[in-house]
Every structure is written in C-alpha cells, then in structure tokens.
Enzyme design. Structure first.
Site, mmCIF file in Angstrom:
data_model
loop_
_atom_site.group_PDB
_atom_site.id
_atom_site.type_symbol
_atom_site.label_atom_id
_atom_site.label_comp_id
_atom_site.label_asym_id
_atom_site.label_seq_id
_atom_site.Cartn_x
_atom_site.Cartn_y
_atom_site.Cartn_z
ATOM 1 N N PHE A 173 0.813 -1.226 0.000
ATOM 2 C CA PHE A 173 0.000 0.000 0.000
ATOM 3 C C PHE A 173 0.838 1.263 0.000
ATOM 4 O O PHE A 173 0.362 2.327 -0.394
ATOM 5 C CB PHE A 173 -0.940 0.017 1.226
ATOM 6 C CG PHE A 173 -0.263 0.443 2.501
ATOM 7 C CD1 PHE A 173 -0.110 1.799 2.802
ATOM 8 C CD2 PHE A 173 0.247 -0.488 3.401
ATOM 9 C CE1 PHE A 173 0.536 2.207 3.972
ATOM 10 C CE2 PHE A 173 0.885 -0.083 4.568
ATOM 11 C CZ PHE A 173 1.032 1.268 4.850
ATOM 12 N N GLU A 230 9.176 -4.236 13.129
ATOM 13 C CA GLU A 230 8.944 -3.111 12.211
ATOM 14 C C GLU A 230 7.612 -2.482 12.611
ATOM 15 O O GLU A 230 6.574 -3.141 12.614
ATOM 16 C CB GLU A 230 8.858 -3.614 10.764
ATOM 17 C CG GLU A 230 8.620 -2.476 9.787
ATOM 18 C CD GLU A 230 8.385 -2.928 8.346
ATOM 19 O OE1 GLU A 230 7.711 -3.950 8.133
ATOM 20 O OE2 GLU A 230 8.880 -2.239 7.435
ATOM 21 N N GLU A 238 -5.047 -3.740 -1.737
ATOM 22 C CA GLU A 238 -6.491 -3.482 -1.710
ATOM 23 C C GLU A 238 -6.826 -2.218 -0.918
ATOM 24 O O GLU A 238 -7.961 -1.767 -0.909
ATOM 25 C CB GLU A 238 -7.256 -4.707 -1.165
ATOM 26 C CG GLU A 238 -6.879 -5.156 0.239
ATOM 27 C CD GLU A 238 -5.685 -6.123 0.280
ATOM 28 O OE1 GLU A 238 -4.659 -5.840 -0.387
ATOM 29 O OE2 GLU A 238 -5.755 -7.118 1.016
ATOM 30 N N ARG A 239 -5.803 -1.640 -0.232
ATOM 31 C CA ARG A 239 -6.071 -0.414 0.548
ATOM 32 C C ARG A 239 -6.132 0.831 -0.355
ATOM 33 O O ARG A 239 -6.877 1.755 -0.099
ATOM 34 C CB ARG A 239 -4.963 -0.181 1.568
ATOM 35 C CG ARG A 239 -4.546 -1.410 2.297
ATOM 36 C CD ARG A 239 -4.949 -1.369 3.753
ATOM 37 N NE ARG A 239 -4.614 -2.620 4.394
ATOM 38 C CZ ARG A 239 -5.456 -3.649 4.553
ATOM 39 N NH1 ARG A 239 -6.709 -3.584 4.143
ATOM 40 N NH2 ARG A 239 -5.057 -4.760 5.138
ATOM 41 N N CYS A 287 9.483 1.882 3.429
ATOM 42 C CA CYS A 287 10.400 0.778 3.753
ATOM 43 C C CYS A 287 11.815 1.298 3.966
ATOM 44 O O CYS A 287 12.657 0.591 4.493
ATOM 45 C CB CYS A 287 10.387 -0.245 2.633
ATOM 46 S SG CYS A 287 10.926 0.473 1.089
ATOM 47 N N LYS A 316 -1.268 -6.983 -9.149
ATOM 48 C CA LYS A 316 -2.212 -7.139 -8.018
ATOM 49 C C LYS A 316 -1.801 -6.088 -6.984
ATOM 50 O O LYS A 316 -0.925 -6.305 -6.155
ATOM 51 C CB LYS A 316 -2.102 -8.555 -7.446
ATOM 52 C CG LYS A 316 -3.336 -9.100 -6.763
ATOM 53 C CD LYS A 316 -3.882 -8.248 -5.646
ATOM 54 C CE LYS A 316 -3.091 -8.338 -4.365
ATOM 55 N NZ LYS A 316 -3.506 -7.341 -3.351
ATOM 56 N N SER A 357 5.378 -6.895 3.373
ATOM 57 C CA SER A 357 5.942 -7.191 4.694
ATOM 58 C C SER A 357 6.724 -8.512 4.668
ATOM 59 O O SER A 357 6.481 -9.367 3.810
ATOM 60 C CB SER A 357 4.818 -7.255 5.719
ATOM 61 O OG SER A 357 3.902 -8.260 5.326
HETATM 62 P P1 NAD Z 1 1.555 -6.578 3.056
HETATM 63 O O1 NAD Z 1 2.613 -7.630 3.132
HETATM 64 O O2 NAD Z 1 0.460 -6.624 4.054
HETATM 65 O O3 NAD Z 1 0.848 -6.607 1.614
HETATM 66 C C1 NAD Z 1 1.569 -6.596 0.422
HETATM 67 C C2 NAD Z 1 0.763 -7.298 -0.654
HETATM 68 O O4 NAD Z 1 0.551 -8.649 -0.258
HETATM 69 C C3 NAD Z 1 -0.603 -6.677 -0.896
HETATM 70 O O5 NAD Z 1 -0.867 -6.672 -2.275
HETATM 71 C C4 NAD Z 1 -1.545 -7.614 -0.152
HETATM 72 O O6 NAD Z 1 -2.822 -7.679 -0.741
HETATM 73 C C5 NAD Z 1 -0.848 -8.944 -0.252
HETATM 74 N N1 NAD Z 1 -1.113 -9.807 0.921
HETATM 75 C C6 NAD Z 1 -1.340 -9.407 2.194
HETATM 76 N N2 NAD Z 1 -1.533 -10.475 2.987
HETATM 77 C C7 NAD Z 1 -1.427 -11.565 2.207
HETATM 78 C C8 NAD Z 1 -1.518 -12.965 2.461
HETATM 79 N N3 NAD Z 1 -1.762 -13.455 3.684
HETATM 80 N N4 NAD Z 1 -1.341 -13.821 1.432
HETATM 81 C C9 NAD Z 1 -1.088 -13.352 0.201
HETATM 82 N N5 NAD Z 1 -0.995 -12.032 -0.107
HETATM 83 C C10 NAD Z 1 -1.156 -11.154 0.894
HETATM 84 O O7 NAD Z 1 2.323 -5.170 3.084
HETATM 85 P P2 NAD Z 1 1.675 -3.725 3.167
HETATM 86 O O8 NAD Z 1 1.145 -3.523 4.550
HETATM 87 O O9 NAD Z 1 0.813 -3.467 2.021
HETATM 88 O O10 NAD Z 1 3.002 -2.818 2.963
HETATM 89 C C11 NAD Z 1 3.866 -2.470 4.004
HETATM 90 C C12 NAD Z 1 5.033 -3.423 4.103
HETATM 91 O O11 NAD Z 1 5.741 -3.447 2.874
HETATM 92 C C13 NAD Z 1 6.061 -2.996 5.141
HETATM 93 O O12 NAD Z 1 6.502 -4.136 5.818
HETATM 94 C C14 NAD Z 1 7.178 -2.374 4.317
HETATM 95 O O13 NAD Z 1 8.440 -2.391 4.921
HETATM 96 C C15 NAD Z 1 7.139 -3.248 3.118
HETATM 97 N N6 NAD Z 1 7.755 -2.596 1.974
HETATM 98 C C16 NAD Z 1 8.980 -3.032 1.582
HETATM 99 C C17 NAD Z 1 9.614 -2.427 0.532
HETATM 100 C C18 NAD Z 1 10.955 -2.890 0.084
HETATM 101 O O14 NAD Z 1 11.379 -2.435 -0.961
HETATM 102 N N7 NAD Z 1 11.626 -3.764 0.786
HETATM 103 C C19 NAD Z 1 8.994 -1.355 -0.158
HETATM 104 C C20 NAD Z 1 7.731 -0.952 0.260
HETATM 105 C C21 NAD Z 1 7.118 -1.584 1.336
#
Ligand code: NAD
Length: 510
Positions: A165, A396, A192-193, A297, A189, A242
């Site tokens: 998101f 985190e 969804e937020r 991140c 994909k 994450s």
């Molecule tokens: P998230 O892991 O909750 O979601 C990321 C994606 O995974 C979304 O599209 C979501 O729909 C999907 N998803 C969520 N739960 C899932 C599940 N159980 N099974 C399959 N798919 C699932 O992350 P977020 O809250 O959207 O974003 C924040 C996180 O992303 C933080 O931890 C941040 O550090 C990380 N991030 C990392 C980088 C990097 O380059 N390393 C960059 C941006 C964000």
C-alpha cells in the site's frame, strides 16, 4: 489521549463507486457474486469506494488474456517499445497531478510526497526507454575455428506483480514498466487499501500504446494472490510487502517452479557519529523518520547515537518533531498525513504504550496530539534509551516512531545493526571519510547512505535489501530487473564445409 477512531461504516455502500479490475484494457467488475472490500480515505475515516475482489476464476481469465496478448507483444520491435516508453513518460508527466491526488485520497500521504513517489517511479520509465541497450545480448566471435557464440534475452511470458500500500504508484512502476519493456505481459495485483493508482497506470499504459491485455490489474486479497502463485500460466512473481508475506510468496512461488523476487520489511538505522553536524543529522532523522508518517520501507526508525552526542541529538530531534504540522494530505500546510487504516493506528499506539512499559523514555508522545474528525492520525513520536529486546526495537512498526539507541563506540553501532534481522537501508552521519569508508565496508545492509538518510538508489542502479528484507537474489528496477524479467538463451553456431564433416563420439571440445 484520544481513542483510535473506528472505521466508519457507510449506510449504503452500494451507492459508492465500485473499483473494477482491468482486463484486456477494459474495466471488469468481476462476477455479481464476487466479494467486495471497502476503500477508505485515511484522512477522514470515511469509506469512499468499494473494491471488487478477484477469485481464482477471474485470475485465470486475466492470465489467459495476458498470455494471448504477450505472443504478439514479444515480437513488437524494440524501437516501437522504446517509443511507447517515451510516450508513457510524457503522459505521466502531464497527468501527475491527477495521479498524486488519487494517491493522497486513498493512502493519506501529503500531496508533495505523492508527487515525489511519481518522480521516483518515472526514473524507471526513463531507464526503460533505453530498453534496446538493456536487452541487447552478447557475442563472442571465433570461440574456436569457425565457431561463434551469442546470447539473447527473451521475455518470460506472463508475470505477476504484487505490490504494497505504501507506494501505490512507484512500486508498480518499478515492476510493470521493466517487465513490459522486456516483452512480458503483466498481472498487477495492487494493495487493496489504495487500488486506484494501479487502475490509473493501466489507463496511462494503454494511452501510451501498450496493447490491451499486456497490463492487467486484478484486485484482491490472499485468494487472488494464491491463485496467481499457483497458476501455471505465470512464469515469475515480483513482490514487495511485509516480511512474513514476502517469505510466504517466495516459498510458495518457488514450490511452483516460478522465478521469484520478494522484498520484505525493514528496520533502518541511522548512525550519528560524535563528529557529525548535529543540526544536519537532526534534520535528516526527522525527515526520514516522519515523512509519509513513517510508512516507507526506507524510513529511518532507529537513530544510533554514538558517544556523547545523544542528549544534544535527542533535544534537536524533539524540537523539530514537535513543530511538524500533521493533517490532511490535501492541505498545503501539512507535512505529515494519517496512517493507512484504523488498525494500523491502533497497532502504532500499542507500540508506543509498550515502549513506555518496557522502560524507554517517551520524549514526544504522538498519542497526545489531538485531531479533529475520524482520520487515522497520530503525531510524531520520539523514544529514547531504546534497547534490543524491546518490541519497539525488534519489530517493524511502520509508523511515525523514531527510537534512539545510545551506544559508546562505532564498533557497538555496527554490531547492533549487523545483528538485526532486517537489512534494507542504513546511513551514517559523519564528517570523517575514513569512518564512512569503514562503515560502507563493515555494514551488512543492502543500501547504504553516507550523510544521506534515505539511500534509495537512482534508476540506473537497482534496489534491494539483504537478509529478511529480500527473499531471492534479484533486486528491483534498473539493470537487475532486466535480468529478472528475461531469460538468456545461448546460441553456438558454425557454418561448416560439408566436406569436413565426420562422425565423432567424443565429448565436443573446441
Ligand atoms: P503486506 O505484506 O500486508 O501486503 C503486500 C501485498 O501482499 C498486498 O498486495 C496484499 O494484498 C498482499 N497480501 C497481504 N496479505 C497476504 C496474504 N496473507 N497472502 C497473500 N498475499 C497477501 O504489506 P503492506 O502492509 O501493504 O506494505 C507495508 C510493508 O511493505 C512494510 O513491511 C514495508 O516495509 C514493506 N515494503 C517493503 C519495501 C521494500 O522495498 N523492501 C517497499 C515498500 C514496502
């Protein structure tokens, strides 16, 4: 202290617009029986739309459409693809205000920050416009008598791009632009937020000349993601999110024999050496910790104060943090917006409460700030005397919470950072070149800043952390992304004289 606002229910959600998928260049509402999810404006806590969530059937339809379109796209000339990238750049430049407004409305970050992520996303469009250079192969003439060898790069087919998101435009642009420039079709994909930026990008790519079916947007949650990971028509998966989900994506995709890169969470430390200019260091710490409400991140979440700088540094950060303006991202005066959801707000508040219980000094308590309305706001928080073992240090948080850890020496600072499970970014503030050089050598982190608090590499390099911040071995965008989205084929060739032909059962040597 104010209570966390509840997510506001809407009396008749069906009266709100429904955000559909994009398949074959057309908006697709999914099935009548399909599930829907609410989309909120985090600054008001009000639901603004409902989102169609894909099931396995819809994912299958999107993949078939993409596979068919990709067969023609991979034969499209490189010069033509390059022209499309230039047009895309121009379109995104012209419409960037519209895109930034969409980001702010669903993510909450302030408009200037939303505009900044578009600029960083455009860097990759620039890089991809030179796709002919990035896709050209290698050639070795006369490796043996009359024998030449060359290597070509070919696309993978259909790839899935699953995004978080916090950068609803930049992270998709990291992935989809390179994948498409390299001749693949994409199923994006998005989170969804804040899904609207992805729909906007699909239209921009279409308007730039990317054929229908090459960029498809499928909205959804775990059900849609699992359908993508298990689909035999998907060759590769790019993920940013994450760490627990990154790990899951990595192993499930690998089990299915797919190429995968999965970038995870972070805990970025900024070391402040005794010789650093403390005003510059405090400016940098405040900007990098509280920008985008800490939902980056590459946000700095730990300041490591070395030697006797701690008291002065904490004071300088405190005064700056307390003077920040927090509010609706659309207000020109706001420097920091709300968190993404009511749940995120509750989680961050919980960490601040826990830090006090675990013995940290709460120097600035973001829970004390008062806000009008139902938005998911918290003020910047500064914690001092934080130690490993406290949840606020180990986890985190992904909110505007900066922890100060006090250490005596440079060696202790390096030991602290290298012991952390995350290794996305880090920075050192010093005026001593030798110390900076040693830090660069010693530190086990993927991206390092020397007097630069958020060292996101420019588009000609690639982006990625180490350890639990990246599963897989290929970084995002830049040259490594062209490696990820292509497979190499090596051709060994000779034009022999028929008269020289003979049978030889020995292993061929040159
Ligand atoms: P998230 O892991 O909750 O979601 C990321 C994606 O995974 C979304 O599209 C979501 O729909 C999907 N998803 C969520 N739960 C899932 C599940 N159980 N099974 C399959 N798919 C699932 O992350 P977020 O809250 O959207 O974003 C924040 C996180 O992303 C933080 O931890 C941040 O550090 C990380 N991030 C990392 C980088 C990097 O380059 N390393 C960059 C941006 C964000």
């Amino acid at each position: 202290m104010t209570q966390a606002p509840a997510t506001s229910p809407v009396s008749d959600p069906t009266a709100l617009p429904t955000i559909g998928h994009v398949i074959a260049g057309e908006s697709d509402a999914g099935t009548d029986a399909g599930r829907l999810a609410p989309v909120y404006n985090p600054a008001t806590g009000q639901q603004t739309a409902q989102l169609a969530l894909a099931d396995a059937q819809l994912v299958d339809r999107a993949v078939s459409t993409a596979a068919e379109a990709q067969r023609a796209w991979c034969s499209t000339g490189l010069a033509k693809r390059s022209q499309i990238m230039f047009t895309l750049r121009q379109i995104l430049q012209e419409r960037r205000g519209e895109l930034a407004a969409l980001i702010t409305a669903e993510h909450g970050k302030v408009l200037s920050d939303a505009d900044g992520e578009i600029t960083r996303g455009l860097e990759n469009v620039d890089f991809c416009a030179g796709l002919m250079h990035h896709l050209k192969g290698e050639y070795a003439e006369q490796v043996a008598g009359g024998l030449d060898v060359h290597q070509v790069r070919q696309p993978l087919g259909v790839v899935a791009c699953i995004t978080p998101f916090n950068f609803p435009a930049m992270v998709p642009l990291w992935m989809i632009t390179t994948a498409i420039a390299a001749g693949n079709a994409v199923i994006l994909k998005p989170s969804e937020r804040d899904p609207s930026a992805a729909v906007f990008l699909a239209q921009a790519f279409k308007d730039a000349g990317v054929p229908d079916g090459i960029l498809n947007v499928v909205h959804g949650d775990k059900a849609a993601v699992d359908a993508l990971l298990d689909h035999q028509g998907i060759s590769a998966v790019s993920f940013v999110g994450s760490t627990p989900i990154a790990k899951y994506i990595y192993s499930r995709s690998a089990e299915q024999g797919k190429r995968v890169q999965a970038l995870g969470g972070a805990k970025n430390h900024m070391v402040v050496m005794p010789d650093a200019d403390l005003d510059s260091a405090a400016d940098a710490a405040v900007s990098a910790a509280y920008g985008s409400a800490g939902e980056r991140c590459m946000a700095v979440s730990v300041a490591v104060a070395v030697g006797d700088v701690a008291d002065e540094l904490v004071e300088k950060i405190r005064s700056r943090a307390q003077s920040l303006t927090v509010g609706d991202g659309t207000d020109a005066g706001s420097e920091m917006g709300p968190l993404i959801t009511a749940e995120a707000l509750q989680r961050v508040r919980g960490y601040v409460a826990g830090a006090a219980e675990e013995g940290a000094d709460v120097v600035v308590d973001g829970r004390d700030w008062s806000f009008e309305g139902e938005g998911y706001f918290i003020g910047p928080t500064l914690l001092d005397r934080v130690k490993p073992g406290m949840s606020v240090y180990d986890d985190e948080i992904f909110g505007p919470v900066l922890s100060v850890v006090r250490v005596e020496t440079y060696d202790e600072a390096v030991e602290l950072i290298n012991a952390n499970r995350y290794a996305n970014g880090t920075a050192i503030f010093t005026r001593d070149g030798k110390t900076a050089r040693e830090f660069e050598f010693d530190i086990e982190v993927g991206m390092v800043g020397i007097n630069v608090p958020i060292p996101v590499p420019v588009g000609a390099f690639s982006f990625g952390g180490w350890k639990d911040s990246l599963f897989g071995d290929t970084h995002m965008y830049g040259p490594e992304a062209f490696n990820f989205y292509t497979r190499r084929k090596v051709v060994t060739r000779r034009w022999p004289e028929p008269s020289e032909s003979q049978v030889s059962l020995g292993f061929p040597t040159h």
